[in-house]
Each structure stands twice: as structure tokens, then as C-alpha cells.
Write a protein that holds these residues in place. Structure first.
Motif, PDB file in Angstrom:
ATOM      1  N   ILE A   1       0.850  -1.196   0.000  1.00 58.44           N
ATOM      2  CA  ILE A   1       0.000   0.000   0.000  1.00 58.44           C
ATOM      3  C   ILE A   1       0.883   1.243   0.000  1.00 58.44           C
ATOM      4  CG2 ILE A   1      -0.279  -0.075   2.537  1.00 58.44           C
ATOM      5  CD1 ILE A   1      -3.091   1.241   2.002  1.00 58.44           C
ATOM      6  N   TYR A   2       0.526   2.180  -0.856  1.00 57.84           N
ATOM      7  CA  TYR A   2       1.179   3.487  -0.841  1.00 57.84           C
ATOM      8  C   TYR A   2       0.198   4.480  -0.235  1.00 57.84           C
ATOM      9  CZ  TYR A   2       5.125   1.890  -3.609  1.00 57.84           C
ATOM     10  OH  TYR A   2       6.259   1.237  -4.026  1.00 57.84           O
ATOM     11  N   THR A   3       0.571   5.033   0.910  1.00 58.75           N
ATOM     12  CA  THR A   3      -0.245   6.042   1.590  1.00 58.75           C
ATOM     13  C   THR A   3       0.655   6.806   2.546  1.00 58.75           C
ATOM     14  OG1 THR A   3      -2.145   6.411   3.042  1.00 58.75           O
ATOM     15  CG2 THR A   3      -0.916   4.400   3.435  1.00 58.75           C
ATOM     16  N   ASN A   4       0.252   8.036   2.852  1.00 58.65           N
ATOM     17  CA  ASN A   4       0.983   8.768   3.894  1.00 58.65           C
ATOM     18  C   ASN A   4       0.176   8.825   5.180  1.00 58.65           C
ATOM     19  OD1 ASN A   4       3.534   9.390   2.799  1.00 58.65           O
ATOM     20  ND2 ASN A   4       2.487  10.727   1.337  1.00 58.65           N
ATOM     21  N   ASN A   5      -0.903   8.062   5.221  1.00 63.05           N
ATOM     22  CA  ASN A   5      -1.769   8.037   6.396  1.00 63.05           C
ATOM     23  C   ASN A   5      -1.422   6.797   7.227  1.00 63.05           C
ATOM     24  OD1 ASN A   5      -3.924   7.450   8.126  1.00 63.05           O
ATOM     25  ND2 ASN A   5      -5.372   8.551   6.807  1.00 63.05           N
ATOM     26  N   VAL A   6      -0.849   7.007   8.396  1.00 60.21           N
ATOM     27  CA  VAL A   6      -0.363   5.882   9.192  1.00 60.21           C
ATOM     28  C   VAL A   6      -1.521   4.976   9.636  1.00 60.21           C
ATOM     29  CG1 VAL A   6      -0.374   7.079  11.435  1.00 60.21           C
ATOM     30  CG2 VAL A   6       1.279   5.266  11.020  1.00 60.21           C
ATOM     31  N   ASP A   7      -2.692   5.555   9.854  1.00 56.32           N
ATOM     32  CA  ASP A   7      -3.842   4.729  10.255  1.00 56.32           C
ATOM     33  C   ASP A   7      -4.201   3.746   9.141  1.00 56.32           C
ATOM     34  OD1 ASP A   7      -3.792   6.373  12.397  1.00 56.32           O
ATOM     35  OD2 ASP A   7      -5.633   7.471  11.924  1.00 56.32           O
ATOM     36  N   LEU A   8      -4.252   4.264   7.918  1.00 60.16           N
ATOM     37  CA  LEU A   8      -4.598   3.390   6.786  1.00 60.16           C
ATOM     38  C   LEU A   8      -3.519   2.325   6.583  1.00 60.16           C
ATOM     39  CD1 LEU A   8      -6.051   5.772   4.041  1.00 60.16           C
ATOM     40  CD2 LEU A   8      -7.273   4.342   5.696  1.00 60.16           C
ATOM     41  N   ALA A   9      -2.281   2.719   6.766  1.00 59.60           N
ATOM     42  CA  ALA A   9      -1.185   1.754   6.588  1.00 59.60           C
ATOM     43  C   ALA A   9      -1.360   0.588   7.556  1.00 59.60           C
ATOM     44  CB  ALA A   9       0.157   2.432   6.812  1.00 59.60           C
ATOM     45  N   PHE A  10      -1.636   0.893   8.812  1.00 60.15           N
ATOM     46  CA  PHE A  10      -1.774  -0.194   9.793  1.00 60.15           C
ATOM     47  C   PHE A  10      -3.047  -1.004   9.559  1.00 60.15           C
ATOM     48  CE2 PHE A  10       1.840   1.570  11.897  1.00 60.15           C
ATOM     49  CZ  PHE A  10       2.417   0.469  12.499  1.00 60.15           C
ATOM     50  N   GLU A  11      -4.102  -0.324   9.132  1.00 56.73           N
ATOM     51  CA  GLU A  11      -5.325  -1.081   8.846  1.00 56.73           C
ATOM     52  C   GLU A  11      -5.087  -2.047   7.680  1.00 56.73           C
ATOM     53  OE1 GLU A  11      -8.772   1.493   8.987  1.00 56.73           O
ATOM     54  OE2 GLU A  11     -10.044  -0.189   8.360  1.00 56.73           O
ATOM     55  N   ALA A  12      -4.315  -1.581   6.693  1.00 57.45           N
ATOM     56  CA  ALA A  12      -4.003  -2.457   5.552  1.00 57.45           C
ATOM     57  C   ALA A  12      -3.147  -3.642   6.000  1.00 57.45           C
ATOM     58  CB  ALA A  12      -3.284  -1.662   4.464  1.00 57.45           C
ATOM     59  N   ILE A  13      -2.191  -3.391   6.869  1.00 61.76           N
ATOM     60  CA  ILE A  13      -1.340  -4.482   7.364  1.00 61.76           C
ATOM     61  C   ILE A  13      -2.215  -5.564   7.995  1.00 61.76           C
ATOM     62  CG2 ILE A  13       0.330  -5.083   9.181  1.00 61.76           C
ATOM     63  CD1 ILE A  13       1.625  -2.293   8.659  1.00 61.76           C
ATOM     64  N   GLU A  14      -3.240  -5.098   8.724  1.00 62.08           N
ATOM     65  CA  GLU A  14      -4.129  -6.036   9.405  1.00 62.08           C
ATOM     66  C   GLU A  14      -5.043  -6.762   8.412  1.00 62.08           C
ATOM     67  OE1 GLU A  14      -5.908  -4.153  12.908  1.00 62.08           O
ATOM     68  OE2 GLU A  14      -7.727  -5.241  12.356  1.00 62.08           O
ATOM     69  N   LYS A  15      -5.534  -6.048   7.410  1.00 65.14           N
ATOM     70  CA  LYS A  15      -6.613  -6.611   6.594  1.00 65.14           C
ATOM     71  C   LYS A  15      -6.184  -7.303   5.297  1.00 65.14           C
ATOM     72  CE  LYS A  15     -10.373  -3.886   8.381  1.00 65.14           C
ATOM     73  NZ  LYS A  15     -11.151  -2.635   8.294  1.00 65.14           N
ATOM     74  N   LEU A  16      -5.022  -6.975   4.788  1.00 67.52           N
ATOM     75  CA  LEU A  16      -4.628  -7.588   3.508  1.00 67.52           C
ATOM     76  C   LEU A  16      -4.337  -9.081   3.710  1.00 67.52           C
ATOM     77  CD1 LEU A  16      -2.377  -4.775   1.989  1.00 67.52           C
ATOM     78  CD2 LEU A  16      -4.490  -5.705   0.981  1.00 67.52           C
ATOM     79  N   GLU A  17      -4.973  -9.909   2.912  1.00 64.45           N
ATOM     80  CA  GLU A  17      -4.789 -11.362   3.034  1.00 64.45           C
ATOM     81  C   GLU A  17      -3.561 -11.761   2.229  1.00 64.45           C
ATOM     82  OE1 GLU A  17      -9.621 -12.018   3.368  1.00 64.45           O
ATOM     83  OE2 GLU A  17      -8.549 -12.834   1.636  1.00 64.45           O
ATOM     84  N   ALA A  18      -2.414 -11.752   2.873  1.00 67.71           N
ATOM     85  CA  ALA A  18      -1.154 -12.023   2.176  1.00 67.71           C
ATOM     86  C   ALA A  18      -0.093 -12.407   3.195  1.00 67.71           C
ATOM     87  CB  ALA A  18      -0.701 -10.775   1.410  1.00 67.71           C
ATOM     88  N   GLY A  19       0.895 -13.165   2.728  1.00 70.10           N
ATOM     89  CA  GLY A  19       2.009 -13.515   3.602  1.00 70.10           C
ATOM     90  C   GLY A  19       2.977 -12.360   3.812  1.00 70.10           C
ATOM     91  N   LEU A  20       2.952 -11.394   2.888  1.00 68.75           N
ATOM     92  CA  LEU A  20       3.861 -10.238   2.965  1.00 68.75           C
ATOM     93  C   LEU A  20       3.071  -8.965   2.685  1.00 68.75           C
ATOM     94  CD1 LEU A  20       6.371 -11.700   0.344  1.00 68.75           C
ATOM     95  CD2 LEU A  20       6.894 -11.598   2.767  1.00 68.75           C
ATOM     96  N   THR A  21       3.297  -7.925   3.471  1.00 71.44           N
ATOM     97  CA  THR A  21       2.724  -6.615   3.161  1.00 71.44           C
ATOM     98  C   THR A  21       3.823  -5.563   3.249  1.00 71.44           C
ATOM     99  OG1 THR A  21       0.481  -7.147   3.893  1.00 71.44           O
ATOM    100  CG2 THR A  21       1.086  -4.824   3.900  1.00 71.44           C
TER     101      THR A  21
END
Ligand code: NAP
Ligand code: MG
Length: 486
Positions: A408-428
């Protein structure tokens, strides 16, 4: 005159019992790089026998001693990096910098696994009884089979070999039919480093014969496989009770949010989508872009894509596809994309002439139900998928059967962490492309990308060893866990 190369069984370079050979070609110009043994089940049997015979002494060799050989391998690879990196480009096609990177990854993993020779950590813990000591240690599995793809012809075999060997296993290794020369050169390095006879055995030949025989062989204890989902499934069915590690395909998304640094994102998309000509399991094949920045993003992406040079990887940014079959497969997917109503922004053509070259291709207006958005194309094709908000981006990202890498490319730290939690992948990855694994961290995916195994780092050690649990009772009397005293 090109070289003719042999199998490496029980410390000797020998011909296949089949009497047959096959050739490896440079995908940039069709020139022949060498001839190789087209092996059969008898060759696999001989290799498995040698690996089993060598197991006792290798597994009893203290791990720091085994590690000395691994370090030597890393040292030789360092000295020969330029030569072997060029060979990766000639046999596999990727640009020279990436060919050198392939070798560097092998150097890194041999160095790392060398260090594991002084760790191979278990743990100690408490006991529910007094005067009783509990701990775990890691034990080798036995003679194991390694089967690898062509896209990282030095690095992937090195990941598996280094971890298998430091844990005390012996090996039967079958490389991809498209890149046997890189495999032979790597095994020559192990031989030069002093690997004892029978500890590593190389058998070249095709998947349906050599590969299947390895997978089904009753005297191998584990299989480590990297390749397609299709073959991965057959391995899970054929391997019986063996321990099986499967590292399979991907359909990896990059999310570009409205607040992203677009120049950074474009560079990441180019590297992820067109690096290795899209032939990476971690390739960024789907780019999920917030509509607010779609127009600007596409303009920048198109501008930079047009600057890429296509041709022999020794000189150009984007090299050939591995073979003609793969070239036509990519083109078939592009035709399907057009039929499905995706908008072709650039590319979409086979480049006529020598070599398996395909134009870097970008589709936009791709939706999540399209075939090109769901299946692994394994070529220089990027599918841009516009979305309206973060939740939709995550939903689209997770809408495939694969789950290897994501970004994910974002400058919003909240979105970055939410993506880390929600993306179904072995690597983020955050603000970085879908590729760029380092050897001391685990690598692998969820969903159809595998069966839960991880390679590299400590988890690579877990793949190639078994845990033994030990209790030492020094009470001098019979103590019974879970049973109350009379
Ligand atoms: P592949 O066709 O699955 O082949 C992989 C290996 O398996 C080759 O050595 C192949 O031999 C062998 N093989 C084929 N059929 C077999 C069978 N029935 N039994 C046992 N072995 C068999 O994959 P590929 O085309 O070489 O590589 C591309 C795929 O690998 C992509 O899907 C990519 O995503 C995946 N990949 C995954 C990772 C990861 O770590 N997750 C990394 C890199 C690549 P032949 O060469 O003789 O066919
Ligand atoms: Mg080739």
C-alpha cells in the motif's frame, strides 16, 4: 561448442541411464547454452540411495562444521558473482542487475544459514513436576527432495539447499528444465566448497518424470517445492506422509491511496510489474488506484513505461519471457482482457523477431471479476483497478484465491496499519513495491499460495527440521504427569 553437463550423484558427475539429453536455450536469442541429462526413475533411485547413505555421517557432523562449508559456498559465490549473474541473465532472461541480485540472494542465504549452524535453537521451559527438566531441540528430517522453478534459478535453489543442509538433511535436487545450467554451476560451487559425497545430488530432467518420481519416492522424507499452484496440488496428492513445503503463485496487489506519493508509487509499480518481465511470484500484477488520483497516476505510469528499453537483459531494462509457450500464454491473457472489456493503455503485442519479447502492457478499467484480474499471467502485464475508497481497495485486493505479497502506498499511518491487518497475504509492504524480500525474514503466502510453510529466516529452519521434545527427570522416583498422587 557448448558444454554437455551431467547429473551429480554420490559425488560424481555421471550420465543418465536414459541415454537421452535436452538443451537449455537463451530466451533472448535462442542460442544453445548446453546439453543436460534427460533423467529417468533409475537416476532418481540412485540419487535417493546416495542421499540416504550419506545421511548418517552428515547428520552427525556438528552443525558449526556443516556451516563451514556453507560459508565457503558464500565466499566462492562472491568471487564468481559477475560471471554467475551474467549466466542467470543468459539462461533466464532477467536484466543483468537482477541476475546479479539472484546471485547476491544466494550469497546472503548461505551466509545467514551458516550463522544458524551455531543456533538451531530449541527452547527450555518449566515442568509441572519438581526435579524434571524440559526442552526442545531441532533434528534433521532425512533425505529430502527439492524441486524449483526457473524464475530465480540460483536464489531459490540456494534458499532450499542452505536450510536443508544446515539442518543436517541430505538432498536430491531437481531444477527447472528451463534453467539447468544455473543449477549445475551452483552444485559445482558446493562441490568446490567440500560438500561430502552423497550429501547433495542433482538430477536434471522434466517434472512429470523426475519431479514426480522424487515426490512419490518412498525413501525421501520431505519435499520442498516452489512453482505453480497446479503442480503444487499434484505434489500434495502424490507426496503421501512426507513433510511438504509448497511455495506457489501470486496475484499481488499494490494499493495506491489518494494521499500517496505518486512518483514513489509509480516507481514501485514499474519495478513490481515489469521487473523480471513480470515473471516473479511476487510481481505486482494488480494496481488498485483511488479514483481521485487515477488520471494523474496513469499519466505518470505511462510516461515511465514508454521509457523502458526491451531486449536482451544484458543491455535492456525488460528482458524476454522464459520460453515461447510462456510468450503465447501472456498474449492469450491480453486477448482475454480486451474481450472482457478492459482498456488497453499500452503494449499488448508480441515483438516479432528473435527472442521471446513482449511489450510492457498496461490495462485499466479492470474489474475484480475479470479473468486477467484473478489468474496469474506471469508476464509484463499490469492491471489497473480503479476504486473509490479504502474499504473497496481492501475488498478488491482480497478478492483473489492467492495471497503472497501485497503493498500500500499512503501517507496516512492509520490506513497503513489497517491495511497491514486486513490484507490477506504472507507479505505486506508499506510505501514500497511487492518485491524485496530479505533472507533473514520468513517468506511465503496464504490461501492458494501455499500450505502454510515459510522459507528463509528461522522459519526456513523449521521447514527443514523436526522438533524433538525432551524431558529429563532427576527426582530418582517415578513421577507421573497429570496423575494425582495416591
Ligand atoms: P511449475 O511449472 O510448477 O514448475 C516448477 C517445478 O516443478 C519445475 O522444476 C518443474 O519441472 C517441476 N514439475 C512440473 N511438473 C511436476 C510434477 N508433476 N511433479 C513434480 N514436479 C513437477 O512452475 P514454473 O513454471 O517453473 O514457475 C512459475 C511458477 O512458480 C509461478 O506460478 C510462480 O508464481 C511460482 N513461483 C512461486 C514462488 C514462491 O516462492 N511462492 C517463487 C517463484 C515462483 P519442469 O521445469 O521440468 O517442468
Ligand atoms: Mg532456457
Amino acid at each position: 561448442m557448448v558444454g554437455s553437463y551431467k547429473n551429480y550423484i554420490n559425488g560424481k558427475w555421471i550420465n543418465s541411464k536414459s541415454g537421452k539429453i535436452f538443451k537449455s536455450y537463451n530466451p533472448a536469442n535462442g542460442s544453445v547454452l548446453g546439453t543436460f541429462q534427460f533423467s529417468n526413475s533409475e537416476d532418481v533411485d540412485a540419487a535417493v540411495d546416495a542421499a540416504n547413505k550419506a545421511f548418517k555421517s552428515w547428520s552427525e557432523t556438528p552443525p558449526p562444521k556443516r556451516a563451514e562449508i556453507l560459508l565457503k559456498v558464500a565466499e566462492i559465490l562472491k568471487k564468481r558473482k559477475a560471471e554467475l549473474g551474467k549466466l542467470v541473465t543468459q539462461e533466464m532472461g532477467k536484466q543483468l542487475k537482477e541476475g546479479l541480485g539472484d546471485v547476491q540472494e544466494a550469497i546472503d542465504i548461505f551466509e545467514y544459514m551458516h550463522g544458524e549452524g551455531r543456533r538451531l535453537l530449541g527452547y527450555t521451559t518449566t515442568s509441572e513436576l519438581s526435579k524434571k527438566f524440559s526442552m526442545t531441540i531441532r533434528r534433521p528430517i532425512g533425505a529430502v527432495g527439492l524441486i524449483t522453478p526457473w524464475n530465480f534459478p540460483i536464489a531459490i535453489p540456494a534458499w532450499k539447499l542452505s536450510a536443508a543442509l544446515i539442518c543436517g538433511n541430505t538432498v536430491v535436487f531437481k531444477p527447472a528444465t528451463d534453467t539447468p545450467l544455473c543449477a549445475v554451476k551452483l552444485i559445482q560451487v558446493l562441490e568446490q566448497a567440500g560438500i561430502p559425497k552423497g550429501v547433495v545430488n542433482l538430477v536434471t530432467g522434466n517434472g512429470s518424470e523426475v519431479g514426480e518420481n522424487i515426490v512419490k519416492h518412498p525413501k525421501l522424507k520431505a519435499i520442498s517445492f516452489t512453482g505453480s499452484v497446479e503442480v503444487g496440488r499434484s505434489i500434495a496428492e502424490n507426496a503421501g506422509l512426507k513433510k511438504v513445503g509448497l511455495e506457489l503463485g501470486g496475484k499481488n496487489p499494490i494499493i495506491v491511496m489518494h494521499d500517496a506519493d505518486l512518483d514513489l508509487a509509480v516507481d514501485g509499480v514499474l519495478w513490481g510489474g515489469f521487473g523480471t518481465t513480470g515473471q516473479r511470484c511476487t510481481a505486482a500484477s494488480r494496481v488498485i488506484v483511488h479514483r481521485a488520483v487515477l488520471h494523474k497516476f496513469l499519466n505518470k505510469l505511462l510516461f515511465k513505461t514508454k521509457q523502458l528499453t526491451i531486449g536482451d537483459g544484458l543491455k535492456c531494462d525488460v528482458g524476454p519471457l522464459i520460453n515461447a509457450h510462456q510468450l503465447h500464454k501472456v498474449h492469450r491473457y491480453v486477448m482475454i482482457g480486451i474481450q472482457e472489456g478492459a482498456k488497453l493503455l499500452c503494449g499488448g503485442k508480441i515483438i516479432e523477431g528473435k527472442g521471446n519479447f513482449y511489450e510492457p502492457t498496461i490495462f485499466t478499467n479492470v474489474t475484480k471479476d475479470m479473468v486477467i484480474a484473478r489468474e496469474e499471467i506471469f508476464g509484463p502485464v499490469i492491471c489497473v483497478m480503479p476504486v473509490s475508497n479504502f474499504d473497496e481497495a481492501i475488498e478488491v485486493a482480497n478478492s483473489v484465491d492467492y495471497g503472497l505479497s501485497s503493498a500500500i502506498y499512503t501517507n496516512n499511518v492509520d490506513l497503513a496499519f489497517e491495511a497491514i491487518e486486513k490484507l490477506e497475504a504472507g507479505l505486506t509492504y508499506v510505501n514500497s513495491s511487492t518485491i524485496g524480500s530479505e533472507v533473514h525474514l520468513p517468506f511465503g503466502g496464504v490461501k492458494n499460495t501455499g500450505n502454510g510453510s515459510r522459507e528463509a529466516g528461522i522459519e526456513g529452519i523449521h521447514e527443514f527440521s523436526e522438533t524433538k521434545t525432551i524431558y529429563v527427570d532427576y527426582s530418582g522416583k517415578l513421577q507421573k504427569a497429570q496423575i494425582e498422587d495416591d
